[in-house]
Write a protein that holds these residues in place. Structure first.
Motif, PDB file in Angstrom:
ATOM      1  N   LEU A 284       0.816  -1.221   0.000  1.00  0.00           N
ATOM      2  CA  LEU A 284       0.000   0.000   0.000  1.00  0.00           C
ATOM      3  C   LEU A 284       0.847   1.267   0.000  1.00  0.00           C
ATOM      4  CD1 LEU A 284      -2.782  -1.078   2.536  1.00  0.00           C
ATOM      5  CD2 LEU A 284      -2.775  -1.257   0.043  1.00  0.00           C
ATOM      6  N   ASN A 285       2.155   1.120  -0.196  1.00  0.00           N
ATOM      7  CA  ASN A 285       3.061   2.262  -0.305  1.00  0.00           C
ATOM      8  C   ASN A 285       2.962   3.173   0.919  1.00  0.00           C
ATOM      9  OD1 ASN A 285       5.016   3.861  -1.543  1.00  0.00           O
ATOM     10  ND2 ASN A 285       3.491   5.139  -2.598  1.00  0.00           N
ATOM     11  N   ALA A 286       3.120   2.576   2.098  1.00  0.00           N
ATOM     12  CA  ALA A 286       2.985   3.312   3.354  1.00  0.00           C
ATOM     13  C   ALA A 286       4.314   3.298   4.100  1.00  0.00           C
ATOM     14  CB  ALA A 286       1.899   2.690   4.222  1.00  0.00           C
ATOM     15  N   GLY A 287       4.490   4.292   4.987  1.00  0.00           N
ATOM     16  CA  GLY A 287       5.666   4.334   5.832  1.00  0.00           C
ATOM     17  C   GLY A 287       5.530   3.411   7.018  1.00  0.00           C
ATOM     18  N   VAL A 288       6.617   3.241   7.773  1.00  0.00           N
ATOM     19  CA  VAL A 288       6.595   2.342   8.925  1.00  0.00           C
ATOM     20  C   VAL A 288       5.604   2.836   9.973  1.00  0.00           C
ATOM     21  CG1 VAL A 288       7.968   1.391  10.807  1.00  0.00           C
ATOM     22  CG2 VAL A 288       8.975   1.632   8.531  1.00  0.00           C
ATOM     23  N   ASP A 289       5.679   4.127  10.327  1.00  0.00           N
ATOM     24  CA  ASP A 289       4.776   4.673  11.337  1.00  0.00           C
ATOM     25  C   ASP A 289       3.327   4.630  10.880  1.00  0.00           C
ATOM     26  OD1 ASP A 289       6.796   5.147  13.105  1.00  0.00           O
ATOM     27  OD2 ASP A 289       7.096   7.231  12.501  1.00  0.00           O
ATOM     28  N   GLU A 290       3.094   4.870   9.596  1.00  0.00           N
ATOM     29  CA  GLU A 290       1.726   4.840   9.075  1.00  0.00           C
ATOM     30  C   GLU A 290       1.147   3.431   9.139  1.00  0.00           C
ATOM     31  OE1 GLU A 290       1.741   8.308   5.659  1.00  0.00           O
ATOM     32  OE2 GLU A 290       2.698   6.396   5.205  1.00  0.00           O
ATOM     33  N   SER A 291       1.957   2.441   8.798  1.00  0.00           N
ATOM     34  CA  SER A 291       1.451   1.062   8.762  1.00  0.00           C
ATOM     35  C   SER A 291       1.115   0.539  10.156  1.00  0.00           C
ATOM     36  CB  SER A 291       2.480   0.140   8.092  1.00  0.00           C
ATOM     37  OG  SER A 291       3.682   0.094   8.833  1.00  0.00           O
ATOM     38  N   THR A 292       1.786   1.040  11.200  1.00  0.00           N
ATOM     39  CA  THR A 292       1.488   0.548  12.549  1.00  0.00           C
ATOM     40  C   THR A 292       0.106   0.955  13.027  1.00  0.00           C
ATOM     41  OG1 THR A 292       2.575   2.497  13.536  1.00  0.00           O
ATOM     42  CG2 THR A 292       3.913   0.509  13.234  1.00  0.00           C
ATOM     43  N   TRP A 293      -0.499   1.943  12.367  1.00  0.00           N
ATOM     44  CA  TRP A 293      -1.867   2.315  12.729  1.00  0.00           C
ATOM     45  C   TRP A 293      -2.859   1.213  12.362  1.00  0.00           C
ATOM     46  CZ3 TRP A 293      -3.388   5.902  15.956  1.00  0.00           C
ATOM     47  CH2 TRP A 293      -2.541   6.971  16.227  1.00  0.00           C
ATOM     48  N   VAL A 294      -2.436   0.279  11.525  1.00  0.00           N
ATOM     49  CA  VAL A 294      -3.282  -0.891  11.249  1.00  0.00           C
ATOM     50  C   VAL A 294      -3.487  -1.686  12.540  1.00  0.00           C
ATOM     51  CG1 VAL A 294      -3.424  -3.062   9.958  1.00  0.00           C
ATOM     52  CG2 VAL A 294      -2.519  -0.999   8.852  1.00  0.00           C
ATOM     53  N   LEU A 295      -2.467  -1.734  13.399  1.00  0.00           N
ATOM     54  CA  LEU A 295      -2.576  -2.405  14.691  1.00  0.00           C
ATOM     55  C   LEU A 295      -3.248  -1.510  15.724  1.00  0.00           C
ATOM     56  CD1 LEU A 295       1.026  -3.921  14.947  1.00  0.00           C
ATOM     57  CD2 LEU A 295      -1.014  -5.000  14.005  1.00  0.00           C
ATOM     58  N   THR A 296      -2.796  -0.250  15.804  1.00  0.00           N
ATOM     59  CA  THR A 296      -3.287   0.656  16.840  1.00  0.00           C
ATOM     60  C   THR A 296      -4.781   0.930  16.707  1.00  0.00           C
ATOM     61  OG1 THR A 296      -1.113   1.716  16.860  1.00  0.00           O
ATOM     62  CG2 THR A 296      -2.911   2.895  17.930  1.00  0.00           C
ATOM     63  N   SER A 297      -5.256   1.134  15.496  1.00  0.00           N
ATOM     64  CA  SER A 297      -6.675   1.447  15.289  1.00  0.00           C
ATOM     65  C   SER A 297      -7.566   0.312  15.778  1.00  0.00           C
ATOM     66  CB  SER A 297      -6.934   1.720  13.802  1.00  0.00           C
ATOM     67  OG  SER A 297      -6.555   0.610  13.007  1.00  0.00           O
ATOM     68  N   TYR A 298      -7.128  -0.922  15.551  1.00  0.00           N
ATOM     69  CA  TYR A 298      -7.902  -2.078  16.011  1.00  0.00           C
ATOM     70  C   TYR A 298      -7.909  -2.158  17.536  1.00  0.00           C
ATOM     71  CZ  TYR A 298      -9.342  -6.970  16.509  1.00  0.00           C
ATOM     72  OH  TYR A 298      -9.995  -8.113  16.872  1.00  0.00           O
ATOM     73  N   LEU A 299      -6.735  -1.958  18.157  1.00  0.00           N
ATOM     74  CA  LEU A 299      -6.634  -2.061  19.614  1.00  0.00           C
ATOM     75  C   LEU A 299      -7.452  -0.980  20.308  1.00  0.00           C
ATOM     76  CD1 LEU A 299      -2.810  -2.805  19.950  1.00  0.00           C
ATOM     77  CD2 LEU A 299      -4.691  -4.423  20.251  1.00  0.00           C
ATOM     78  N   VAL A 300      -7.461   0.243  19.762  1.00  0.00           N
ATOM     79  CA  VAL A 300      -8.192   1.345  20.374  1.00  0.00           C
ATOM     80  C   VAL A 300      -9.694   1.084  20.344  1.00  0.00           C
ATOM     81  CG1 VAL A 300      -8.815   3.779  20.101  1.00  0.00           C
ATOM     82  CG2 VAL A 300      -6.425   3.089  19.963  1.00  0.00           C
ATOM     83  N   SER A 301     -10.229   0.757  19.159  1.00  0.00           N
ATOM     84  CA  SER A 301     -11.671   0.513  19.052  1.00  0.00           C
ATOM     85  C   SER A 301     -12.079  -0.710  19.852  1.00  0.00           C
ATOM     86  CB  SER A 301     -12.070   0.354  17.581  1.00  0.00           C
ATOM     87  OG  SER A 301     -11.364  -0.712  16.964  1.00  0.00           O
ATOM     88  N   ASN A 302     -11.216  -1.708  19.908  1.00  0.00           N
ATOM     89  CA  ASN A 302     -11.478  -2.913  20.684  1.00  0.00           C
ATOM     90  C   ASN A 302     -11.569  -2.604  22.172  1.00  0.00           C
ATOM     91  OD1 ASN A 302     -10.521  -5.861  21.768  1.00  0.00           O
ATOM     92  ND2 ASN A 302     -11.377  -5.989  19.715  1.00  0.00           N
ATOM     93  N   ALA A 303     -10.623  -1.794  22.662  1.00  0.00           N
ATOM     94  CA  ALA A 303     -10.589  -1.458  24.085  1.00  0.00           C
ATOM     95  C   ALA A 303     -11.809  -0.643  24.502  1.00  0.00           C
ATOM     96  CB  ALA A 303      -9.310  -0.681  24.399  1.00  0.00           C
ATOM     97  N   ILE A 304     -12.317   0.207  23.624  1.00  0.00           N
ATOM     98  CA  ILE A 304     -13.465   1.050  23.962  1.00  0.00           C
ATOM     99  C   ILE A 304     -14.739   0.219  24.099  1.00  0.00           C
ATOM    100  CG2 ILE A 304     -14.974   2.884  23.075  1.00  0.00           C
ATOM    101  CD1 ILE A 304     -12.434   4.099  21.788  1.00  0.00           C
ATOM    102  N   ILE A 305     -14.903  -0.771  23.244  1.00  0.00           N
ATOM    103  CA  ILE A 305     -16.142  -1.554  23.240  1.00  0.00           C
ATOM    104  C   ILE A 305     -16.203  -2.546  24.398  1.00  0.00           C
ATOM    105  CG2 ILE A 305     -17.333  -3.397  21.976  1.00  0.00           C
ATOM    106  CD1 ILE A 305     -18.007  -0.675  20.948  1.00  0.00           C
ATOM    107  N   ILE A 306     -15.081  -3.141  24.769  1.00  0.00           N
ATOM    108  CA  ILE A 306     -15.083  -4.230  25.753  1.00  0.00           C
ATOM    109  C   ILE A 306     -15.821  -3.871  27.049  1.00  0.00           C
ATOM    110  CG2 ILE A 306     -13.589  -5.560  27.300  1.00  0.00           C
ATOM    111  CD1 ILE A 306     -11.656  -5.916  24.996  1.00  0.00           C
ATOM    112  N   PRO A 307     -15.530  -2.738  27.705  1.00  0.00           N
ATOM    113  CA  PRO A 307     -16.193  -2.488  28.994  1.00  0.00           C
ATOM    114  C   PRO A 307     -17.671  -2.136  28.898  1.00  0.00           C
ATOM    115  CG  PRO A 307     -14.807  -0.629  28.392  1.00  0.00           C
ATOM    116  CD  PRO A 307     -14.525  -1.710  27.389  1.00  0.00           C
ATOM    117  N   ILE A 308     -18.154  -1.710  27.733  1.00  0.00           N
ATOM    118  CA  ILE A 308     -19.576  -1.342  27.615  1.00  0.00           C
ATOM    119  C   ILE A 308     -20.401  -2.460  26.985  1.00  0.00           C
ATOM    120  CG2 ILE A 308     -18.978   1.106  27.458  1.00  0.00           C
ATOM    121  CD1 ILE A 308     -19.603   0.999  24.493  1.00  0.00           C
TER     122      ILE A 308
END
Length: 526
Positions: free
Chosen positions: A50-74
């Motif tokens: 996808l022609n992305a940088g290293v920092d940009e590609s790590t958001w593939v992991l971070t975005s999932y973890l953030v949305s996952n963490a928000i939903i779990i307690p509710i």
């Protein structure tokens, strides 16, 4: 509108299919938990595709973890508002469709958006599965239920990197997401067939705790980004990390205040008044802190210092997964027969601490057996940790509070893993720099041991690589060896710290008070 007694009959009838229910809820949960780690090894391929940088590609992991963490307690609140079966179906559908969209994403921006949706859909699957399992099995069989749940939760993040690496190497990174489709479709069919709503959940009316939901979203979102990006951004030397840390701390403190005073909180924190449950969540947090801290270190050690491929590094983790897989059902049976959870939990902590202590003795000449055996011991210990801890923590929680309590419990487990990874990588980096500075002090012509080593290196270069002239070539090779030795000592230090932290959890055992309703207690009508 069906009569209450009809709903009760349907629900009680569904409980008779407890093993079918266990399979139904564990299938999507296993895939969802595995998705937190299966993508890691595919990041370089995603970056290039996808022609992305290293920092940009790590958001593939971070975005999932953030949305996952928000939903779990509710999750408990959402299930009580929309109905557990309906919400479970919705979660499976969103997770499956977003997996399809992730695999077909034409750009990094689209992939990140789809990963957010995937995290929102998958976040509810863990606490929903745990609540449904505990509700479907009698209190006497809660140990067996947690064994079924634990096998998926412990095995999934271990098998994820192995499966992800194999799929990426042999097919494409897109198939890392596509493999979720058949599992999601099968899970949807099983949910429709076997899952029924508990009657009491249908009486809850929709009441939006706006401030609680807002503060939770901001607090957990900022916290997860800090934990995921902190080491890369040099922690509090980064203005970005400082701002997010302050936002996370303020939001979570205000969230606790708001929820304790709200008439209809989105997360009912009052369940923490039960001492066993509160102690269980604390032990779970630090237990997974130590577990994930060591799990993230082991592949780094094998790949960076020992030259293992991603696949072989994953295979080293395999024995631990198999040990957990086989010991967890045994633990469930022992709990059913009346063995006290605290005894099994203490043995599990000692075994886990022992395994991490064994890892602190690794060196640069360790063979496969030497590094795989501690993982087997660790897997054995985690099987004796997760199941009795969950059984002891939930033993005084009513059916009505099970969904809410499960959300809190799973949130603390996930946060513990995130904190553990951040802690381990930070300590590893700092200790490596410290040892490098210390070892470099001995690189001097006045040191006889260095001079002997340097002469041997120069002789080897003259015989094998004559183009690499001395002293430059010799100094380069010596410096590389210093870096390797410094990294090895840093791994030893970090493993030792995790072993001490794991063993110290034994001090919390007295907080797990005796159950007000022992295993075998017949559950009545609430």
């Amino acid at each position: 509108m069906r009569r209450p007694e009809t709903m009760n009959d349907a629900f009680e009838a569904s409980r008779s299919n407890k093993w079918a229910i266990a399979l139904t809820v564990m299938l999507p949960t296993f895939i969802e938990v595995m998705d937190t780690s299966v993508v890691n090894v595919s990041l370089p391929h995603i970056q290039g595709s996808l022609n992305a940088g290293v920092d940009e590609s790590t958001w593939v992991l971070t975005s999932y973890l953030v949305s996952n963490a928000i939903i779990i307690p509710i999750t408990g609140w959402l299930a009580s508002v929309f109905g557990r079966k309906r919400y479970l179906i919705f979660s499976v559908v969103i997770f499956t469709l977003s997996s399809l969209f992730c695999g077909a994403a034409p750009s990094l921006e689209v992939l990140i958006l789809c990963r957010i949706l995937q995290g929102l859909g998958g976040g509810g699957l863990q606490p929903l599965s745990q609540a449904i399992l505990l509700e479907s099995f009698s209190p006497k069989e809660h140990g067996i239920a947690m064994a079924a749940f634990g096998m998926g939760v412990v095995l999934a993040p271990i098998l994820g990197p192995v499966l992800g690496g194999w799929i990426t190497d042999n097919w494409s990174w897109r198939w890392v997401f596509y493999i979720n489709l058949p599992a999601g479709i099968l899970a949807l069919f099983l949910v429709v067939l076997f899952i029924q709503d508990p009657p009491y959940l249908r009486r809850t009316q929709f009441r939006m705790d706006t401030w609680g939901l807002f503060l939770l979203t901001v607090g957990l979102g900022c916290l997860q980004i800090v934990l995921d990006k902190g080491e890369r951004e040099d922690w509090f030397n980064s203005h970005f990390i400082v701002v997010l840390s302050i936002a996370a701390a303020l939001s979570l403190v205000l969230f606790v205040i708001v929820e304790l005073n709200a008439e209809h909180p989105v997360v009912n924190l009052r369940v923490l008044r039960d001492r066993s449950f509160a102690a269980g969540t604390v032990i779970m947090f630090f237990g997974f802190f130590c577990l994930f801290g060591s799990i993230v270190l082991l592949p780094l050690y094998l790949q960076q210092l020992m030259g293992y491929t991603a696949l072989w590094a994953g295979l080293v983790l395999g024995p631990g997964g198999f040990a957990s897989f086989f010991i967890m059902p045994v633990v469930g049976v022992l709990l059913k027969k009346g063995v006290k959870p605290r005894y099994l939990l203490s043995i599990g902590l000692v075994a886990t601490a022992l395994s991490t202590w064994m890892m602190s003795g690794f060196n640069l000449e360790a063979d496969f057996y030497t590094v795989a055996w501690p993982r087997f011991v660790q897997g054995f210990g985690m099987g004796l940790f997760f199941v009795p801890l969950a059984a002891a923590a939930y033993v005084n929680i009513s059916r009505e509070e099970m969904g809410n309590a499960s959300g809190i419990f799973n949130l603390l487990r996930n946060l513990g893993g995130s904190f553990g990874v951040a802690f381990s990588t930070t300590v590893l980096s700092q200790r490596s720099q410290l040892h490098q500075t210390h070892l470099s002090e001995y690189i001097t012509p006045f040191n006889a041991a260095f001079q002997t080593y340097f002469d041997q290196v120069c002789s080897w270069l003259q015989m094998n690589q004559p183009q690499a002239s001395c002293p430059t070539g010799g100094l380069v090779m010596t410096y590389r060896e210093v870096l390797r030795q410094a990294s090895m000592l840093a791994f030893n230090d970090t493993f030792l710290l995790l072993a001490i932290a794991t063993l110290s959890l034994l001090a919390l055992m007295p907080l797990l008070k005796k159950s007000a309703r022992p295993f075998g207690w017949k559950e009545g009508v609430h």
